[in-house]
Design an enzyme around this catalytic site. Sequence first.
Site, PDB file in Angstrom:
ATOM      1  CG  ASN A  42      52.046  55.781  56.708  1.00 31.78           C
ATOM      2  OD1 ASN A  42      51.981  54.574  56.881  1.00 31.78           O
ATOM      3  ND2 ASN A  42      51.975  56.637  57.719  1.00 31.78           N
ATOM      4  CD  GLU A  55      45.391  57.229  51.858  1.00 31.80           C
ATOM      5  OE1 GLU A  55      46.605  57.171  52.199  1.00 31.80           O
ATOM      6  OE2 GLU A  55      44.549  57.859  52.516  1.00 31.80           O
TER       7      GLU A  55
END
Length: 128
Positions: A42, A55
């Site tokens: 992230n 992701e």
Amino acid sequence: MTDRDLLNMAREAAQNAYVPYSHFPVGAALECADGSVFTGCNVENAALGSTICAERTAVVKAVSEGRRKFVRIAIYGEGENYCMPCGSCRQVLAEFAGKDDMEVLCTRSGGRYVSYRLSQLMPHRFEL
């Protein structure tokens, strides 16, 4: 590749996270149909809407290298609850899972993890 191998790759990716606001590093390891793996972390931003989840970082890296078929993703986070993909990440994963389903491995503190099918996490995904 075992679940643990993929989870370890996600854990290593979390070490590169840029999280000056949440202080919650997340890593992801995305396994493609050809066996290649792309990792991501992230990356936060003061303009919170510009923050990118681990992701989606992994997905964008894979797509930019020509991969379009994903079979499994491991998501690493150290919290009391399992580190699940947010709604935006679920939709992005669904875009490339197509009519097939993919496995989603989610961790929590102590190295424990659970396995879901993407269709369980997003049963009514948006498709064109």
